[in-house]
Design an enzyme around this catalytic site. Structure first.
Site, PDB file in Angstrom:
ATOM      1  N   ASP A  28       1.659  -5.172  -3.047  1.00  0.00           N
ATOM      2  CA  ASP A  28       2.159  -5.905  -1.872  1.00  0.00           C
ATOM      3  C   ASP A  28       3.676  -5.894  -1.752  1.00  0.00           C
ATOM      4  OD1 ASP A  28      -0.502  -6.545  -1.335  1.00  0.00           O
ATOM      5  OD2 ASP A  28      -0.391  -8.383  -2.531  1.00  0.00           O
ATOM      6  N   GLU A  29       4.302  -4.855  -2.237  1.00  0.00           N
ATOM      7  CA  GLU A  29       5.770  -4.764  -2.191  1.00  0.00           C
ATOM      8  C   GLU A  29       6.267  -4.413  -0.794  1.00  0.00           C
ATOM      9  OE1 GLU A  29       3.842  -2.912  -4.176  1.00  0.00           O
ATOM     10  OE2 GLU A  29       4.319  -3.335  -6.274  1.00  0.00           O
TER      11      GLU A  29
ATOM     12  N   LYS B  60       4.692  -1.353   0.793  1.00  0.00           N
ATOM     13  CA  LYS B  60       4.499   0.112   0.816  1.00  0.00           C
ATOM     14  C   LYS B  60       4.084   0.602   2.200  1.00  0.00           C
ATOM     15  CE  LYS B  60       1.475  -0.394  -2.503  1.00  0.00           C
ATOM     16  NZ  LYS B  60       1.655  -1.807  -2.837  1.00  0.00           N
TER      17      LYS B  60
ATOM     18  N   ASN C 203      -9.288  -2.451  -1.995  1.00  0.00           N
ATOM     19  CA  ASN C 203      -8.561  -3.581  -2.584  1.00  0.00           C
ATOM     20  C   ASN C 203      -7.127  -3.573  -2.032  1.00  0.00           C
ATOM     21  OD1 ASN C 203      -8.058  -1.170  -3.950  1.00  0.00           O
ATOM     22  ND2 ASN C 203      -8.039  -2.067  -5.990  1.00  0.00           N
ATOM     23  N   ALA C 204      -6.677  -2.412  -1.601  1.00  0.00           N
ATOM     24  CA  ALA C 204      -5.344  -2.273  -1.008  1.00  0.00           C
ATOM     25  C   ALA C 204      -5.323  -2.912   0.376  1.00  0.00           C
ATOM     26  CB  ALA C 204      -4.989  -0.800  -0.888  1.00  0.00           C
ATOM     27  N   GLY C 205      -4.170  -3.481   0.716  1.00  0.00           N
ATOM     28  CA  GLY C 205      -3.959  -3.988   2.068  1.00  0.00           C
ATOM     29  C   GLY C 205      -2.533  -3.654   2.442  1.00  0.00           C
ATOM     30  N   HIS C 206      -2.346  -2.659   3.283  1.00  0.00           N
ATOM     31  CA  HIS C 206      -1.002  -2.187   3.632  1.00  0.00           C
ATOM     32  C   HIS C 206      -0.732  -2.512   5.095  1.00  0.00           C
ATOM     33  CE1 HIS C 206      -1.269   0.998   0.172  1.00  0.00           C
ATOM     34  NE2 HIS C 206      -1.401  -0.243  -0.247  1.00  0.00           N
TER      35      HIS C 206
ATOM     36  N   ARG D  44     -20.608   8.597 -14.551  1.00  0.00           N
ATOM     37  CA  ARG D  44     -21.188   9.800 -13.939  1.00  0.00           C
ATOM     38  C   ARG D  44     -22.449   9.544 -13.131  1.00  0.00           C
ATOM     39  NH1 ARG D  44     -20.578  12.374 -19.713  1.00  0.00           N
ATOM     40  NH2 ARG D  44     -21.321  10.264 -20.039  1.00  0.00           N
TER      41      ARG D  44
ATOM     42  N   GLN E  92      -1.595  -0.542  -4.807  1.00  0.00           N
ATOM     43  CA  GLN E  92      -1.289  -1.442  -5.933  1.00  0.00           C
ATOM     44  C   GLN E  92       0.148  -1.215  -6.435  1.00  0.00           C
ATOM     45  OE1 GLN E  92      -4.580   0.372  -6.241  1.00  0.00           O
ATOM     46  NE2 GLN E  92      -5.157  -1.288  -4.899  1.00  0.00           N
TER      47      GLN E  92
ATOM     48  N   GLY F   8      -6.706 -12.756   2.085  1.00  0.00           N
ATOM     49  CA  GLY F   8      -6.225 -14.009   2.663  1.00  0.00           C
ATOM     50  C   GLY F   8      -5.805 -15.031   1.610  1.00  0.00           C
TER      51      GLY F   8
ATOM     52  N   LEU G 267      14.488  -8.458   1.866  1.00  0.00           N
ATOM     53  CA  LEU G 267      15.752  -9.111   1.514  1.00  0.00           C
ATOM     54  C   LEU G 267      15.980 -10.324   2.422  1.00  0.00           C
ATOM     55  CD1 LEU G 267      18.267  -8.806  -0.339  1.00  0.00           C
ATOM     56  CD2 LEU G 267      19.367  -7.574   1.528  1.00  0.00           C
TER      57      LEU G 267
HETATM   58  P1  GDP Z   1       1.818  -3.291   0.614  1.00  0.00           P
HETATM   59  O1  GDP Z   1       0.482  -3.634   0.054  1.00  0.00           O
HETATM   60  O2  GDP Z   1       2.789  -2.872  -0.437  1.00  0.00           O
HETATM   61  O3  GDP Z   1       1.763  -2.314   1.744  1.00  0.00           O
HETATM   62  O4  GDP Z   1       2.403  -4.652   1.209  1.00  0.00           O
HETATM   63  P2  GDP Z   1       1.609  -5.692   2.173  1.00  0.00           P
HETATM   64  O5  GDP Z   1       1.515  -5.101   3.509  1.00  0.00           O
HETATM   65  O6  GDP Z   1       0.365  -6.161   1.516  1.00  0.00           O
HETATM   66  O7  GDP Z   1       2.603  -6.927   2.145  1.00  0.00           O
HETATM   67  C1  GDP Z   1       3.929  -6.805   2.580  1.00  0.00           C
HETATM   68  C2  GDP Z   1       4.147  -7.837   3.689  1.00  0.00           C
HETATM   69  O8  GDP Z   1       5.530  -7.951   3.931  1.00  0.00           O
HETATM   70  C3  GDP Z   1       3.553  -7.424   5.013  1.00  0.00           C
HETATM   71  O9  GDP Z   1       3.165  -8.576   5.699  1.00  0.00           O
HETATM   72  C4  GDP Z   1       4.706  -6.726   5.739  1.00  0.00           C
HETATM   73  O10 GDP Z   1       4.599  -6.783   7.141  1.00  0.00           O
HETATM   74  C5  GDP Z   1       5.870  -7.553   5.253  1.00  0.00           C
HETATM   75  N1  GDP Z   1       7.147  -6.838   5.117  1.00  0.00           N
HETATM   76  C6  GDP Z   1       7.403  -5.584   4.659  1.00  0.00           C
HETATM   77  N2  GDP Z   1       8.725  -5.339   4.590  1.00  0.00           N
HETATM   78  C7  GDP Z   1       9.339  -6.465   4.991  1.00  0.00           C
HETATM   79  C8  GDP Z   1      10.708  -6.867   5.100  1.00  0.00           C
HETATM   80  O11 GDP Z   1      11.645  -6.128   4.789  1.00  0.00           O
HETATM   81  N3  GDP Z   1      10.937  -8.142   5.555  1.00  0.00           N
HETATM   82  C9  GDP Z   1       9.938  -9.010   5.890  1.00  0.00           C
HETATM   83  N4  GDP Z   1      10.258 -10.226   6.305  1.00  0.00           N
HETATM   84  N5  GDP Z   1       8.648  -8.659   5.803  1.00  0.00           N
HETATM   85  C10 GDP Z   1       8.350  -7.418   5.343  1.00  0.00           C
HETATM   86  P1  IMO Z   2      -1.805  -3.170  -2.435  1.00  0.00           P
HETATM   87  O1  IMO Z   2      -2.077  -1.697  -2.328  1.00  0.00           O
HETATM   88  C1  IMO Z   2      -1.941  -6.815  -4.800  1.00  0.00           C
HETATM   89  C2  IMO Z   2      -5.107  -7.119  -7.822  1.00  0.00           C
HETATM   90  C3  IMO Z   2      -6.155  -8.198  -7.562  1.00  0.00           C
HETATM   91  C4  IMO Z   2      -6.505  -8.570  -8.996  1.00  0.00           C
HETATM   92  C5  IMO Z   2      -6.448  -7.224  -9.717  1.00  0.00           C
HETATM   93  C6  IMO Z   2      -7.804  -6.546  -9.860  1.00  0.00           C
HETATM   94  O2  IMO Z   2      -2.011  -3.928  -1.172  1.00  0.00           O
HETATM   95  O3  IMO Z   2      -0.484  -3.413  -3.072  1.00  0.00           O
HETATM   96  P2  IMO Z   2      -9.401  -5.325  -8.101  1.00  0.00           P
HETATM   97  O4  IMO Z   2     -10.035  -5.835  -6.841  1.00  0.00           O
HETATM   98  O5  IMO Z   2      -8.512  -4.162  -7.908  1.00  0.00           O
HETATM   99  O6  IMO Z   2     -10.415  -5.092  -9.201  1.00  0.00           O
HETATM  100  O7  IMO Z   2      -8.489  -6.568  -8.621  1.00  0.00           O
HETATM  101  O8  IMO Z   2      -5.612  -6.400  -8.939  1.00  0.00           O
HETATM  102  N1  IMO Z   2      -4.912  -6.155  -6.715  1.00  0.00           N
HETATM  103  C7  IMO Z   2      -3.867  -6.182  -5.871  1.00  0.00           C
HETATM  104  N2  IMO Z   2      -2.850  -7.076  -5.758  1.00  0.00           N
HETATM  105  N3  IMO Z   2      -1.974  -5.726  -4.009  1.00  0.00           N
HETATM  106  C8  IMO Z   2      -2.972  -4.813  -4.118  1.00  0.00           C
HETATM  107  O9  IMO Z   2      -2.979  -3.671  -3.419  1.00  0.00           O
HETATM  108  C9  IMO Z   2      -3.991  -5.033  -5.069  1.00  0.00           C
HETATM  109  N4  IMO Z   2      -5.113  -4.373  -5.426  1.00  0.00           N
HETATM  110  C10 IMO Z   2      -5.649  -5.049  -6.445  1.00  0.00           C
HETATM  111  O10 IMO Z   2      -5.619  -9.289  -6.849  1.00  0.00           O
HETATM  112  O11 IMO Z   2      -5.483  -9.376  -9.548  1.00  0.00           O
HETATM  113 MG    MG Z   3      -0.928  -5.165   0.096  1.00  0.00          MG
END
Ligand code: GDP
Ligand code: IMO
Ligand code: MG
Length: 428
Positions: free
Chosen positions: A14-15, A17, A39-42, A143, A228, A305, A335
């Protein structure tokens, strides 16, 4: 010659990406997901003809909103077909069809409904996303997993699904939490129906051959999207509180089947740290500042959520991940969220039993005992949302970025100043 870039999470996911992938897609021919699952949410937030669209990707590469590009879900990505149907529909409708091409490798393994049951039955202590990720990877290693190519032979597929459902039902009987048994015929019908729908919007191909030709013959520029983050890597992360796939740059080849020379390995670092799910979090803030970051940063899981735990930025995962990934540059995101905090802390090392260390201890019980070593930096008050020029940032915000850059010794090339596509500073 095409330039290949990988975008890698450096923390616990959740950085941000999704945002930089969407942004970099402009200059790429294609975008590839090749590990992880839904499991990813971008997220990507884009404005087209004056209308803002908030896009959520779980399985589909985050470049999908770019018309005319190809988006490959490669062999190493774990595919939940029913989820893919829902996800694609949401994005497609939101963008009124202005999307790229979607491709799926026939080698990819699939998540079956009983994997979700098994996840709920056994993995609650980890706080997983309950998307069946662990059990689906167990089946791949064991497998017995079902692959996309199996769907072309329904007779054999049905037999496999019956066997696998009985296997899963057996495990459910001895699971830690009670979860209902699955009916093999219903499971087969469900996944087959989803597969037929997926074929309506996704081309099923030999992704390895496709990618090899794009990269080695056509010299295309390809963007590799990891999910992740380094700390969730199945071997190098904070095991066992990790995910079930590899989350490191070298997975690019393992997950696609094509040797890739990466010109850029872009590490994505949130200007603070978040973690969703359970496990030790060295710089966690359970006070008002933590709550403020959570609120201002809207730190709620894209996938589940759940509220994300928040804390100060921790540079140790970046030093440690750099040994593995050799980041060529960093994207410091969010930032803007730190605006208004009078004093900001940066964790520069750990203290373990009286010694200073700059790596993640491999043993979880050691890791749980580390204490953060902080430096303190003065904050800023001026709103920086949408700033696109480094020189326009307040002095203290510039100092914060420069200090982190100096400590990790990796150029911070991209700086996020808001959630929208163009809220980004680029430094050369
Ligand atoms: P990902 O899993 O690494 O793609 O990150 P997520 O999408 O799960 O979570 C990042 C959250 O931060 C999302 O709601 C983005 O819309 C938001 N976001 C990304 N970059 C920035 C930023 O520079 N500033 C702010 N305020 N929000 C950002
Ligand atoms: P993105 O791509 C944040 C975490 C889960 C749990 C652990 C194992 O959006 O950055 P899993 O369902 O993979 O077996 O859960 O990993 N986790 C994440 N946390 N961002 C993610 O993906 C994640 N994918 C898995 O919360 O702690
Ligand atoms: Mg995410």
């Amino acid at each position: 010659m095409g330039k290949n870039k990988a975008v890698i999470g450096t923390q616990w996911g959740d950085e941000g990406k999704g945002k930089i992938i969407d942004w970099l897609s402009e200059d790429a021919d294609g975008i590839v997901r090749f590990q992880g699952a839904n499991n990813a949410g971008h997220s990507a937030i884009i404005t087209l003809e004056g209308i803002t669209h908030s896009l959520k990707y779980n399985l589909i590469p985050s470049g999908y909103a770019h018309h005319g590009k190809w988006n490959l879900m490669a062999a190493g990505e774990m595919i939940d077909l029913a989820h893919l149907v829902k996800e694609q529909k949401l994005v497609f409708n939101e963008l009124e069809g202005r999307v790229g091409e979607l491709l799926l490798d026939l080698r990819a393994c699939v998540t079956i409904p009983y994997h979700i049951g098994l996840d709920k039955a056994n993995n609650a202590h980890i706080g997983t996303t309950n998307r069946g990720v662990g059990p689906a990877h167990e089946d791949r290693a064991g497998r017995r997993a079902i692959r996309i190519l199996d769907f072309e032979n329904p007779e054999t597929l049905k037999q496999k699904i019956i066997e696998n459902t009985l296997h899963a039902n057996h495990l459910l009987l001895i699971g830690k939490n009670h979860v209902e048994q699955y009916d093999p015929n219903k499971v087969f019908d469900e996944v087959m129906e989803a597969y037929q729908k997926v074929k309506g919007f996704t081309k099923i191909i030999d992704g390895k051959r496709f990618l090899a030709e794009r990269v080695n013959v056509d010299n295309q520029t390809v963007l590799f999207e990891l999910s992740q983050g380094y700390m969730l890597d199945n071997i190098l992360g904070t095991f066992p509180m990790v995910t079930s796939s590899r989350t490191i740059a070298s997975e690019v080849t393992a997950g696609t089947g094509v040797y890739i020379e990466l010109d850029n390995r872009i590490g994505v670092v949130k200007a603070y740290t978040t973690r969703v799910g359970n496990g030790h979090f060295t710089t966690e803030l359970t006070d008002d500042i933590g709550r403020r970051i959570q609120e201002v940063g809207k730190e709620v899981g894209t996938t589940t959520g759940r509220t994300r735990r928040c804390g100060w930025v921790d540079l140790v995962p970046i030093y440690d991940g750099d040994i593995t990934n050799k980041y060529t540059e960093l994207n410091l995101t969010k930032l803007d969220v730190l605006t208004g905090i009078p004093t900001i802390k940066v964790c520069t090392a750990y203290e373990l039993d009286g010694s200073k260390i700059e790596f993640i201890p491999p043993n979880l019980s050691d890791y749980e005992r580390v204490k953060p070593v902080y430096i303190e930096l003065p904050g800023w008050t001026q709103d920086i949302t949408g700033v696109r020029d480094f020189d326009k940032l307040p002095q203290n915000a510039q100092r914060y970025v420069d200090k982190i850059e100096n400590l990790v010794n990796i150029p911070i090339r991209y700086i996020g100043t808001g959630p929208e596509r163009n809220d980004m500073i680029i430094r050369n």
